[in-house]
Design an enzyme around this catalytic site. Sequence first.
Site, short mmCIF file in Angstrom:
data_model
loop_
_atom_site.label_atom_id
_atom_site.label_comp_id
_atom_site.label_asym_id
_atom_site.label_seq_id
_atom_site.Cartn_x
_atom_site.Cartn_y
_atom_site.Cartn_z
N ASP A 2 0.86 -1.17 0.00
CA ASP A 2 0.00 0.00 0.00
C ASP A 2 0.90 1.23 0.00
O ASP A 2 2.13 1.13 0.14
CB ASP A 2 -0.96 -0.03 1.20
CG ASP A 2 -2.17 0.84 0.98
OD1 ASP A 2 -3.19 0.66 1.66
OD2 ASP A 2 -2.13 1.72 0.08
C1 GLC Z 1 -4.34 4.34 -0.21
C2 GLC Z 1 -5.21 3.18 0.23
C3 GLC Z 1 -5.32 2.09 -0.80
C4 GLC Z 1 -5.27 2.70 -2.18
C5 GLC Z 1 -3.87 3.24 -2.37
C6 GLC Z 1 -3.67 3.89 -3.74
O1 GLC Z 1 -3.56 4.76 0.87
O2 GLC Z 1 -4.90 2.57 1.48
O3 GLC Z 1 -6.55 1.39 -0.55
O4 GLC Z 1 -5.56 1.72 -3.16
O5 GLC Z 1 -3.53 4.18 -1.36
O6 GLC Z 1 -4.44 5.02 -3.86
#
Ligand code: GLC
Length: 733
Positions: free
Chosen positions: A264
């Site tokens: 993430d």
């Molecule tokens: C965010 C979220 C994740 C998302 C990613 C990209 O922090 O936790 O669910 O897909 O970043 O935007």
Amino acid sequence: MTNSELKNLLDSLSLEDKIGQLVQLTGECFAGGEIQTGPAEELGIPEDMVQRTGSILNVTGAEKLKGVQKRYLEQNPSGIPMLFMADVINGFKTVFPIPLGQGCSFDPGLVEEAAAVSARESSAAGLHVTFSPMVDLVRDARWGRVMESTGEDVCLNGVMGAAMVRGYQGKSLSEPGTIAACVKHFAAYGAPEAGREYNMVDLSEKRLREEYLQPYHAAAAEAGAALVMTSFNTVNGVPATGNRWLLDEILRKEWNYKGVVISDYSAIAELIVHGVVADGREASRLALECGVDIDMVTDMYAGHLQDMVESGVISEELLDASVMRVLELKNELGLFENPYRFADESKEKELGHCQAHRETARKLAEESCVLLENDGILPLKKEGQKIALIGPAADSAEICGSWSLFWNSADVTTLRTGMEEKTQLSACVKGCDLLDAEPVYIGFRGQELRGRKDQSDLIAEAVEAAKKADVVVMTLGESPQQSGEGAARAFLDLPECQKKLFDAVYEVNSRIAVLVFSGRPLDLRYIVNRAAALMLVWQPGTEGGAALANLLFGDAVPSGKLSMSVPYCVGQVPVYYARYNTGRPAKKGTRNRFLSAYQDIPNEPLYPFGYGKSYTEFSYGKPVADRGEVGTGETVTVVSEVQNTGMTAGTEVVQCYVQDLVSSTSRPVRELKAFARVFLRPGEKKQVAFTLDEKDFSFLRADKTWGPERGRFRVFVGGDSNAEQETEIYYCG
Ligand code: GLC
């Protein structure tokens, strides 16, 4: 490309090119990216590594992404096309209800079609991967991201997660109109202690294996999602992004998962902050050794892998394994044959929010709304009834949820528009702001969210409107910005301004049908005994107004069932139906100090999982099993007769729960094992059959092995998780 061609390509790459494939940056490095979804830190990644980046996120648009790809390939030494990823969570241009609402439909077929619509629209806009489905089990309404999950239940989240994967990926990623799915957040991000965002998760292996890991398995290992995203949180003390047990033992070895694992946003660098590594080198090494293939928006892989490979700290074979998985994904998407894949400006325009897609969105929005109370005020009359529409969401386009990033507000059918298609409203007024002046909330982009101190003018206007009306439709609830990432709340009550509005209107007109727009279950006690009707509509999406108008006037009949329990109050959370019995279970209606109960509130949620009313009534006969005993490799079919005993045709979500009465460990008082949507005309009866087998009786036994145990099982069939009609079977395997 064939596998051997891919292998030759891999062998031809320089070390820098290989590392570049494992780096993901935000689109702003390439195309003035539209969306910044995480901490915007100056990454300090050297220019030559930026030019080797294997993927970017959250830039969309066929023309823009074609341009990015073209420029990138012209200057990228390896000639390997870039991957384009984005958060297409509940829709792209056509926005569906938030996933927590979609879960209430109990309609995996329609949810799959909605995902397919999102795939058609976003692939035409040049995207290759969506960071969806999010299948985290959610049982604590304080957590802001409950809106992104399809709910509290193991079975429902697994079924819905798999349906979304099928919708996104179709039969093959080489097919037009498909995008790769990325299951998240692995693992158990939905159980942060105290419901506080990014907080620790501590669950026994039993709960992880029996509950929290199941939906990821359904979506990744069974439905074949092309990617898995690691979560921010620790799981039993070890951050998921550096957790060998989760990522290697479970995902790669036990589940034999071959897809790409992506961290993430900034999660690899956060391993340092978690305190499990001392610096970026160790963070990069731990993540790569755990099998994290792509580093989302940090300089960890870009800044440390080369030196560690060159110095032998990390083997090039380990690096190659991750690079190969990324190349295989690009190959599966057909990018080597066509780097622009299905990006097509005219298709993008033709498909975006087209009529057929709007129909799907309207239908799913209708099925996602949950009717909690109705004294008969609903359905409304199109003639001969003066209807005042009052509330902050009455005429607002902000009804798509906080994870819908690519929609146009001009495309939204507001509740007012939807209702005015049906009838002449006597009034439409805001009544109050969504929020009080205090506390001040922070929006996705850091802006302050607050209401005005004095909202008496709005309330006075609403009172005048209510006086002149026969009935009032009132919208209450949350701003979409009050849920989603970084939106944990300690209180679940309606804001004071909304309570004041309800009181003032109720004073002059008690015929109020309340629609609650929210991204989470709220504490509804303030209005529940005074509202003539109460419907939870979540954030219903671009066709929300049309769907709600259909439901309000009876052109559609409510069928939604709660995907997540509505707590009695915040003090009760986490609250969920699949609870343990304890050694001193409370008995409803009895007061005894020495039972598992609260002194000051009931144990039961205000509304249980699986609950939802219709405009008609359904009755259930006693379920009948086709055999009393079921053994290894055998199945048992339980049939229940369901009848529509009301005056209106409607659809019932028939639910089948199982309770293991005696086993080597305690087990939940019941667990959903199957469900079916059944349409019935007035008076009509249908025999609804559910077939169960030993996987439905299996759990993590006391000896840590997985499987069923001999013994008695109760099987309940009904319209919610308190289903009473039951039968008993004996598993003798
Ligand atoms: C965010 C979220 C994740 C998302 C990613 C990209 O922090 O936790 O669910 O897909 O970043 O935007």
